[in-house]
Design a protein around this motif. Sequence first.
Motif, PDB file in Angstrom:
ATOM      1  N   VAL A  56     -44.509  11.519  29.233  1.00 12.16           N
ATOM      2  CA  VAL A  56     -43.869  12.843  29.267  1.00 12.16           C
ATOM      3  C   VAL A  56     -43.683  13.362  30.689  1.00 12.16           C
ATOM      4  N   LEU A  57     -44.050  12.566  31.680  1.00 13.49           N
ATOM      5  CA  LEU A  57     -43.848  13.002  33.058  1.00 13.49           C
ATOM      6  C   LEU A  57     -42.373  12.915  33.422  1.00 13.49           C
ATOM      7  N   PRO A  58     -41.855  13.865  34.197  1.00 11.01           N
ATOM      8  CA  PRO A  58     -40.433  13.842  34.587  1.00 11.01           C
ATOM      9  C   PRO A  58     -40.124  12.684  35.526  1.00 11.01           C
ATOM     10  N   ALA A  59     -38.902  12.168  35.436  1.00 11.05           N
ATOM     11  CA  ALA A  59     -38.465  11.064  36.296  1.00 11.05           C
ATOM     12  C   ALA A  59     -36.971  11.203  36.549  1.00 11.05           C
ATOM     13  N   GLN A  60     -36.555  12.379  36.998  1.00  7.20           N
ATOM     14  CA  GLN A  60     -35.135  12.647  37.183  1.00  7.20           C
ATOM     15  C   GLN A  60     -34.706  12.522  38.640  1.00  7.20           C
ATOM     16  N   THR A  61     -35.520  13.023  39.537  1.00  2.00           N
ATOM     17  CA  THR A  61     -35.194  12.947  40.957  1.00  2.00           C
ATOM     18  C   THR A  61     -35.818  11.701  41.569  1.00  2.00           C
ATOM     19  N   PRO A  62     -35.340  11.284  42.749  1.00  5.59           N
ATOM     20  CA  PRO A  62     -35.964  10.113  43.401  1.00  5.59           C
ATOM     21  C   PRO A  62     -37.457  10.309  43.647  1.00  5.59           C
ATOM     22  N   GLY A  63     -37.869  11.533  44.024  1.00  8.25           N
ATOM     23  CA  GLY A  63     -39.291  11.779  44.258  1.00  8.25           C
ATOM     24  C   GLY A  63     -40.105  11.638  42.988  1.00  8.25           C
ATOM     25  N   GLN A  64     -39.579  12.153  41.886  1.00  5.75           N
ATOM     26  CA  GLN A  64     -40.279  12.034  40.615  1.00  5.75           C
ATOM     27  C   GLN A  64     -40.371  10.584  40.164  1.00  5.75           C
ATOM     28  N   LYS A  65     -39.280   9.829  40.347  1.00  7.47           N
ATOM     29  CA  LYS A  65     -39.309   8.413  39.975  1.00  7.47           C
ATOM     30  C   LYS A  65     -40.357   7.661  40.785  1.00  7.47           C
ATOM     31  N   ARG A  66     -40.461   7.984  42.090  1.00  4.33           N
ATOM     32  CA  ARG A  66     -41.447   7.308  42.943  1.00  4.33           C
ATOM     33  C   ARG A  66     -42.866   7.642  42.482  1.00  4.33           C
ATOM     34  N   LEU A  67     -43.132   8.920  42.185  1.00  2.00           N
ATOM     35  CA  LEU A  67     -44.466   9.314  41.730  1.00  2.00           C
ATOM     36  C   LEU A  67     -44.797   8.689  40.374  1.00  2.00           C
ATOM     37  N   LEU A  68     -43.784   8.587  39.475  1.00  2.00           N
ATOM     38  CA  LEU A  68     -44.044   7.986  38.177  1.00  2.00           C
ATOM     39  C   LEU A  68     -44.395   6.508  38.310  1.00  2.00           C
ATOM     40  N   THR A  69     -43.745   5.815  39.260  1.00  2.00           N
ATOM     41  CA  THR A  69     -44.079   4.410  39.504  1.00  2.00           C
ATOM     42  C   THR A  69     -45.510   4.272  40.025  1.00  2.00           C
ATOM     43  N   GLN A  70     -45.891   5.184  40.932  1.00  2.00           N
ATOM     44  CA  GLN A  70     -47.267   5.161  41.455  1.00  2.00           C
ATOM     45  C   GLN A  70     -48.270   5.465  40.348  1.00  2.00           C
ATOM     46  N   PHE A  71     -47.917   6.401  39.465  1.00  2.00           N
ATOM     47  CA  PHE A  71     -48.810   6.746  38.360  1.00  2.00           C
ATOM     48  C   PHE A  71     -49.026   5.537  37.446  1.00  2.00           C
ATOM     49  N   GLU A  72     -47.940   4.856  37.147  1.00  2.00           N
ATOM     50  CA  GLU A  72     -48.021   3.661  36.285  1.00  2.00           C
ATOM     51  C   GLU A  72     -48.863   2.566  36.948  1.00  2.00           C
ATOM     52  N   LYS A  73     -48.674   2.396  38.244  1.00  2.00           N
ATOM     53  CA  LYS A  73     -49.447   1.383  38.969  1.00  2.00           C
ATOM     54  C   LYS A  73     -50.922   1.745  39.014  1.00  2.00           C
ATOM     55  N   ALA A  74     -51.244   3.045  39.185  1.00  2.00           N
ATOM     56  CA  ALA A  74     -52.639   3.490  39.232  1.00  2.00           C
ATOM     57  C   ALA A  74     -53.337   3.233  37.899  1.00  2.00           C
ATOM     58  N   ILE A  75     -52.596   3.406  36.782  1.00  2.00           N
ATOM     59  CA  ILE A  75     -53.188   3.122  35.471  1.00  2.00           C
ATOM     60  C   ILE A  75     -53.455   1.632  35.336  1.00  2.00           C
ATOM     61  N   ALA A  76     -52.492   0.825  35.785  1.00  2.00           N
ATOM     62  CA  ALA A  76     -52.657  -0.629  35.660  1.00  2.00           C
ATOM     63  C   ALA A  76     -53.847  -1.135  36.467  1.00  2.00           C
ATOM     64  N   THR A  77     -54.075  -0.541  37.667  1.00  2.00           N
ATOM     65  CA  THR A  77     -55.180  -0.974  38.542  1.00  2.00           C
ATOM     66  C   THR A  77     -56.455  -0.174  38.336  1.00  2.00           C
ATOM     67  N   LYS A  78     -56.397   0.845  37.425  1.00  2.00           N
ATOM     68  CA  LYS A  78     -57.560   1.700  37.142  1.00  2.00           C
ATOM     69  C   LYS A  78     -58.087   2.350  38.419  1.00  2.00           C
ATOM     70  N   ASP A  79     -57.166   2.900  39.192  1.00  2.00           N
ATOM     71  CA  ASP A  79     -57.487   3.486  40.495  1.00  2.00           C
ATOM     72  C   ASP A  79     -57.471   5.011  40.374  1.00  2.00           C
ATOM     73  N   TRP A  80     -58.714   5.624  40.348  1.00  2.00           N
ATOM     74  CA  TRP A  80     -58.808   7.075  40.193  1.00  2.00           C
ATOM     75  C   TRP A  80     -58.262   7.816  41.408  1.00  2.00           C
ATOM     76  N   SER A  81     -58.485   7.273  42.590  1.00  2.00           N
ATOM     77  CA  SER A  81     -58.010   7.955  43.799  1.00  2.00           C
ATOM     78  C   SER A  81     -56.481   7.976  43.849  1.00  2.00           C
ATOM     79  N   ALA A  82     -55.860   6.880  43.393  1.00  2.00           N
ATOM     80  CA  ALA A  82     -54.404   6.852  43.371  1.00  2.00           C
ATOM     81  C   ALA A  82     -53.861   7.857  42.358  1.00  2.00           C
ATOM     82  N   LEU A  83     -54.551   7.981  41.209  1.00  2.00           N
ATOM     83  CA  LEU A  83     -54.143   8.977  40.229  1.00  2.00           C
ATOM     84  C   LEU A  83     -54.236  10.382  40.807  1.00  2.00           C
TER      85      LEU A  83
END
Length: 508
Positions: A56-83
Amino acid sequence: MADRPPYEIARETLKQLATRRLAPTPDNYLAIYDEIAGSRSFQPFPETQLSSIQRVLPAQTPGQKRLLTQFEKAIATKDWSALQSVLVGYANLGLSPVAATPVVSETTAVQILPADFAEALARLIDNTLPALGEDDARVHDMATQLITFLREPDPPLSTVQLMLSNFTYRLSFATEDQAAIRASLLQLLHMIFENIAVLSVDDRWLRGQAESLMAASTPPLTLRRLDDVQLRLKDVIFKQTEAKARAAEAQEQMKDMLATFIERLAQMTASSTTYHETMERCADLIGKASSIQEIAPVLAEVMSATRAMALDTKLTHTELQDLRERTDAKHAEVARLQQELERASTQARHDPLTGTLNRKGLDEAMEREIARSRRLGSPLCLALLDIDNFKSINDRLGHTAGDAALVHLAQVTREVMRPQDLLARYGGEEFVLLLPDTNVESGVAAMTRLQRELTTRFFLQGSEKILITFSAGVAQLHDSETSMDALQRADKSMYLAKRSGKNRVMAA
């Protein structure tokens, strides 16, 4: 206690579960174990919950898309600091992912979406999903979450706005894909119809049907036009199958006749050869004969062979003549079949005089429209109209003028009524109009407009202007009745309109 061996802590944990009469669930076991051990066990990474937030996170602007990619990567690596960094990034953008539960002051009221509007929005989204297909699973997940949230008590407006914005953004891609798929399918359909038209250059009926199919499948498409395409295809398949079977039968019979013809020719050749051999032998005998007595039996044999040859020739000629007549009959039958196929295009479902639907076409159209009306819950009206004083037109001006008056009425009706309204000739001077998405009041108003329009368009017969009027009854289809029941009610109302002075419209 922290120095106790793990097995002693585990045994004590089981005793405490039994003493406290707690269910031996993983959560209860872990809580008591930590209590006895005096330490906190490692908590598993909440991938499932974070993935739900990610959807449900927004991904409309380039900044939002970049943050959503980082969020997805943080979940995959289980990285709390990245989250944590991603959440801070969304907060700096003014679109915090925790906006679904905003912290407000006591003096600020949370805006709540009205319940009826929320339900209407949920139904709109729910009705949109079947048109999207099953290719995009994410858009279906987002829609399900949004519908569930909208049907919760007092959904906050800010959360709905955020979730709806994300859903519509994803929806835009799905609709583009569906539009491209429909365009490709239509293109393939046109290619098939064009190929049928090219391959059937010698079959005028089939070529005409292919051209009609191309016209019927040209955008914009509606369910009615697609139904028409389906009916035309059924006609093509049925008539083509019938023609192929009868043509194959005629071809087999032609083969049999040709084989018989060849057999008779062979017999004629064999008989001719035998006859010539007999003649040559008899000629030799006559040449060697020295008296009349020796020639007499030879002449008898010549006469006998000649009579046999003549008889065979006569029989063969008769059989060949019969074969020729049968061949001509088969050619005539094939030609007649071709004419029947050409006539079938217009006579299958349409009246040949007015071009409107005939009784068969009306029955199919009513069945289709009634099913659509009940499926969508929309009203459907049937109007039965009868030309006033039609007998006097026939008696005074002749049947040709009467036919022209019917054509005039049909032409004006098609020009005045809506494209989705269907006109059928019910019999003689009676017509039926199907009015989809129309209640009885609107149906009466539509027929009245048609009456007014007819008064401005005189029917010309030579130099004489003739005013065509009609009386009509309009019936709205009830939930439990058949088309025949509705037509009977419309017929009674039309009769009352006639009795009331003609040129009137009455509701059933």
